[in-house]
Write a protein that holds these residues in place. Structure first.
Motif, PDB file in Angstrom:
ATOM      1  N   VAL A  32       0.821  -1.212   0.000  1.00 22.82           N
ATOM      2  CA  VAL A  32       0.000   0.000   0.000  1.00 22.82           C
ATOM      3  C   VAL A  32       0.857   1.265   0.000  1.00 22.82           C
ATOM      4  CG1 VAL A  32      -1.882   1.209   1.146  1.00 22.82           C
ATOM      5  CG2 VAL A  32      -1.757  -1.283   1.282  1.00 22.82           C
ATOM      6  N   TYR A  33       0.441   2.222  -0.845  1.00 19.15           N
ATOM      7  CA  TYR A  33       1.085   3.535  -0.903  1.00 19.15           C
ATOM      8  C   TYR A  33      -0.008   4.597  -0.763  1.00 19.15           C
ATOM      9  CZ  TYR A  33       4.891   0.760  -2.841  1.00 19.15           C
ATOM     10  OH  TYR A  33       5.870  -0.196  -3.028  1.00 19.15           O
ATOM     11  N   THR A  34       0.382   5.807  -0.363  1.00 15.42           N
ATOM     12  CA  THR A  34      -0.620   6.843  -0.111  1.00 15.42           C
ATOM     13  C   THR A  34      -0.262   8.159  -0.798  1.00 15.42           C
ATOM     14  OG1 THR A  34       0.462   7.592   1.928  1.00 15.42           O
ATOM     15  CG2 THR A  34      -1.202   5.844   2.129  1.00 15.42           C
ATOM     16  N   ALA A  35      -1.305   8.973  -0.990  1.00 19.82           N
ATOM     17  CA  ALA A  35      -1.158  10.340  -1.491  1.00 19.82           C
ATOM     18  C   ALA A  35      -2.224  11.187  -0.806  1.00 19.82           C
ATOM     19  CB  ALA A  35      -1.324  10.383  -3.010  1.00 19.82           C
ATOM     20  N   LYS A  36      -1.891  12.444  -0.543  1.00 22.66           N
ATOM     21  CA  LYS A  36      -2.797  13.284   0.252  1.00 22.66           C
ATOM     22  C   LYS A  36      -3.609  14.275  -0.568  1.00 22.66           C
ATOM     23  CE  LYS A  36       0.841  16.630   1.479  1.00 22.66           C
ATOM     24  NZ  LYS A  36       1.887  15.970   0.674  1.00 22.66           N
ATOM     25  N   ASP A  37      -3.359  14.351  -1.886  1.00 27.46           N
ATOM     26  CA  ASP A  37      -4.169  15.225  -2.741  1.00 27.46           C
ATOM     27  C   ASP A  37      -4.092  14.723  -4.183  1.00 27.46           C
ATOM     28  OD1 ASP A  37      -1.862  16.433  -4.132  1.00 27.46           O
ATOM     29  OD2 ASP A  37      -1.511  17.533  -2.269  1.00 27.46           O
ATOM     30  N   GLY A  38      -4.847  15.376  -5.057  1.00 30.52           N
ATOM     31  CA  GLY A  38      -4.943  14.911  -6.431  1.00 30.52           C
ATOM     32  C   GLY A  38      -3.641  14.970  -7.208  1.00 30.52           C
ATOM     33  N   ASN A  39      -2.895  16.057  -7.058  1.00 26.96           N
ATOM     34  CA  ASN A  39      -1.631  16.183  -7.785  1.00 26.96           C
ATOM     35  C   ASN A  39      -0.630  15.117  -7.360  1.00 26.96           C
ATOM     36  OD1 ASN A  39      -2.518  18.335  -9.284  1.00 26.96           O
ATOM     37  ND2 ASN A  39      -1.531  19.912  -8.016  1.00 26.96           N
ATOM     38  N   GLU A  40      -0.560  14.882  -6.045  1.00 32.27           N
ATOM     39  CA  GLU A  40       0.355  13.857  -5.550  1.00 32.27           C
ATOM     40  C   GLU A  40      -0.089  12.473  -6.032  1.00 32.27           C
ATOM     41  OE1 GLU A  40       2.420  12.226  -1.407  1.00 32.27           O
ATOM     42  OE2 GLU A  40       0.839  13.733  -1.313  1.00 32.27           O
ATOM     43  N   ALA A  41      -1.393  12.263  -6.129  1.00 30.41           N
ATOM     44  CA  ALA A  41      -1.903  10.979  -6.610  1.00 30.41           C
ATOM     45  C   ALA A  41      -1.444  10.707  -8.035  1.00 30.41           C
ATOM     46  CB  ALA A  41      -3.434  10.965  -6.548  1.00 30.41           C
ATOM     47  N   ILE A  42      -1.473  11.727  -8.873  1.00 27.74           N
ATOM     48  CA  ILE A  42      -1.038  11.565 -10.264  1.00 27.74           C
ATOM     49  C   ILE A  42       0.448  11.252 -10.335  1.00 27.74           C
ATOM     50  CG2 ILE A  42      -0.730  12.763 -12.465  1.00 27.74           C
ATOM     51  CD1 ILE A  42      -3.310  14.325 -11.798  1.00 27.74           C
ATOM     52  N   GLU A  43       1.240  12.002  -9.569  1.00 30.79           N
ATOM     53  CA  GLU A  43       2.689  11.784  -9.584  1.00 30.79           C
ATOM     54  C   GLU A  43       3.050  10.388  -9.064  1.00 30.79           C
ATOM     55  OE1 GLU A  43       4.976  13.737 -10.977  1.00 30.79           O
ATOM     56  OE2 GLU A  43       3.216  14.855 -11.644  1.00 30.79           O
ATOM     57  N   ARG A  44       2.436   9.966  -7.975  1.00 29.64           N
ATOM     58  CA  ARG A  44       2.727   8.650  -7.403  1.00 29.64           C
ATOM     59  C   ARG A  44       2.252   7.539  -8.337  1.00 29.64           C
ATOM     60  NH1 ARG A  44       3.820   7.244  -1.593  1.00 29.64           N
ATOM     61  NH2 ARG A  44       5.616   6.567  -2.794  1.00 29.64           N
ATOM     62  N   ALA A  45       1.130   7.750  -8.994  1.00 27.15           N
ATOM     63  CA  ALA A  45       0.625   6.751  -9.932  1.00 27.15           C
ATOM     64  C   ALA A  45       1.602   6.564 -11.090  1.00 27.15           C
ATOM     65  CB  ALA A  45      -0.745   7.163 -10.455  1.00 27.15           C
ATOM     66  N   LYS A  46       2.165   7.654 -11.577  1.00 23.37           N
ATOM     67  CA  LYS A  46       3.133   7.574 -12.678  1.00 23.37           C
ATOM     68  C   LYS A  46       4.415   6.882 -12.227  1.00 23.37           C
ATOM     69  CE  LYS A  46       1.482  11.648 -15.201  1.00 23.37           C
ATOM     70  NZ  LYS A  46       1.805  13.018 -15.643  1.00 23.37           N
ATOM     71  N   GLN A  47       4.821   7.098 -10.977  1.00 23.26           N
ATOM     72  CA  GLN A  47       6.029   6.466 -10.453  1.00 23.26           C
ATOM     73  C   GLN A  47       5.835   4.970 -10.219  1.00 23.26           C
ATOM     74  OE1 GLN A  47       6.755   8.672  -6.874  1.00 23.26           O
ATOM     75  NE2 GLN A  47       7.354  10.559  -7.925  1.00 23.26           N
ATOM     76  N   LEU A  48       4.690   4.619  -9.636  1.00 22.76           N
ATOM     77  CA  LEU A  48       4.459   3.240  -9.182  1.00 22.76           C
ATOM     78  C   LEU A  48       3.770   2.365 -10.213  1.00 22.76           C
ATOM     79  CD1 LEU A  48       3.084   4.215  -5.644  1.00 22.76           C
ATOM     80  CD2 LEU A  48       5.323   3.172  -6.091  1.00 22.76           C
ATOM     81  N   HIS A  49       2.899   2.974 -11.022  1.00 17.27           N
ATOM     82  CA  HIS A  49       2.008   2.217 -11.909  1.00 17.27           C
ATOM     83  C   HIS A  49       1.346   1.072 -11.134  1.00 17.27           C
ATOM     84  CE1 HIS A  49       1.222   0.247 -16.104  1.00 17.27           C
ATOM     85  NE2 HIS A  49       0.144   0.809 -15.570  1.00 17.27           N
ATOM     86  N   PRO A  50       0.554   1.408 -10.114  1.00 16.96           N
ATOM     87  CA  PRO A  50      -0.029   0.387  -9.234  1.00 16.96           C
ATOM     88  C   PRO A  50      -1.107  -0.436  -9.945  1.00 16.96           C
ATOM     89  CG  PRO A  50      -0.953   2.531  -8.739  1.00 16.96           C
ATOM     90  CD  PRO A  50       0.138   2.768  -9.734  1.00 16.96           C
TER      91      PRO A  50
END
Length: 228
Positions: A32-50
């Protein structure tokens, strides 16, 4: 050799929700990974490709709907599972989320057991789809390739979201046959995912718009069929 644990990204601006959901999904064996807002969610999604992304609808900087739209516009996220967390229980809000490209939604306040059951159901459905990949369908100038999740019309690629593709593939698998609404819900969304009848109508409309070809016919009060 042990299978690699599924990766899940959770985006929510409420720390308590992030903590509770992360803890419970972690106990289920998910990474499990987390993000606290929409912009961070996009960046983390691009990094992790969950494998799956859980998005709070009402987040700062970018809403969950905006995040979903941005991710679904990119080929690498066409097959990524997405669940919305929403405090809005009305049908219109739920349909808007599904139309954006979400695979399911869970209402707030969150029940960890309900969320986990929905997550597990989506992964079971995904595994079933992977194990039952069919052959390409060629009808007139339309080719539907279930291995690549690719639709081409006159050799031009048409990008469909995962559920849109599955819906088209089901109808095209038996041209001329009328598929009942309950049958479509069961085969495309599965019995574990709770969606309404209007969900079908929304996805049919999106498929028609994207294809630009008159090939899906409404049989009023019954269902839909594919015919050129």
């Amino acid at each position: 050799m042990e299978a690699k644990p599924k990766q899940i990204l959770i985006a929510d601006d409420e720390p308590d929700i992030l903590e509770i959901v992360s803890y419970n999904l972690g106990k289920e064996g998910y990474e499990v990974y987390t993000a606290k807002d929409g912009n961070e969610a996009i960046e983390r999604a691009k990094q992790l490709h969950p494998d799956l992304i859980i998005l709070d609808v009402m987040m700062p900087r970018k809403t969950g709907v905006e995040v979903c739209q941005i991710l679904r516009s990119q080929p690498m996220f066409q097959d990524t599972l997405i669940i919305f967390l929403t405090a809005m229980s009305d049908e219109a809000s739920q349909i808007k989320g599904l139309e954006t490209g979400a695979d399911d939604y869970v209402n707030k306040p969150i029940s960890p057991k309900v969320l986990i059951s929905r997550v597990n159901a989506l992964f079971r459905r995904l595994n079933k789809d992977d194990n039952n990949t069919g052959k390409s369908i060629v009808l007139g100038n339309i080719t539907i390739d279930p291995v690549k999740f690719l639709v081409t019309i006159n050799n031009q690629e048409v990008v469909l979201a995962k559920k849109e593709f599955e819906l088209l593939y089901l109808l095209a698998s038996r041209p001329g046959r009328v598929f009942l609404r309950n049958e479509i819900l069961s085969q495309v969304w599965g019995n574990d995912v709770i969606v309404g009848d209007r969900t079908i109508d929304v996805h049919i409309r999106k498929v028609r718009q994207k294809l630009g070809v008159d090939c899906i016919t409404t049989v009023k009060g019954v269902g839909y069929k594919f015919e050129l």
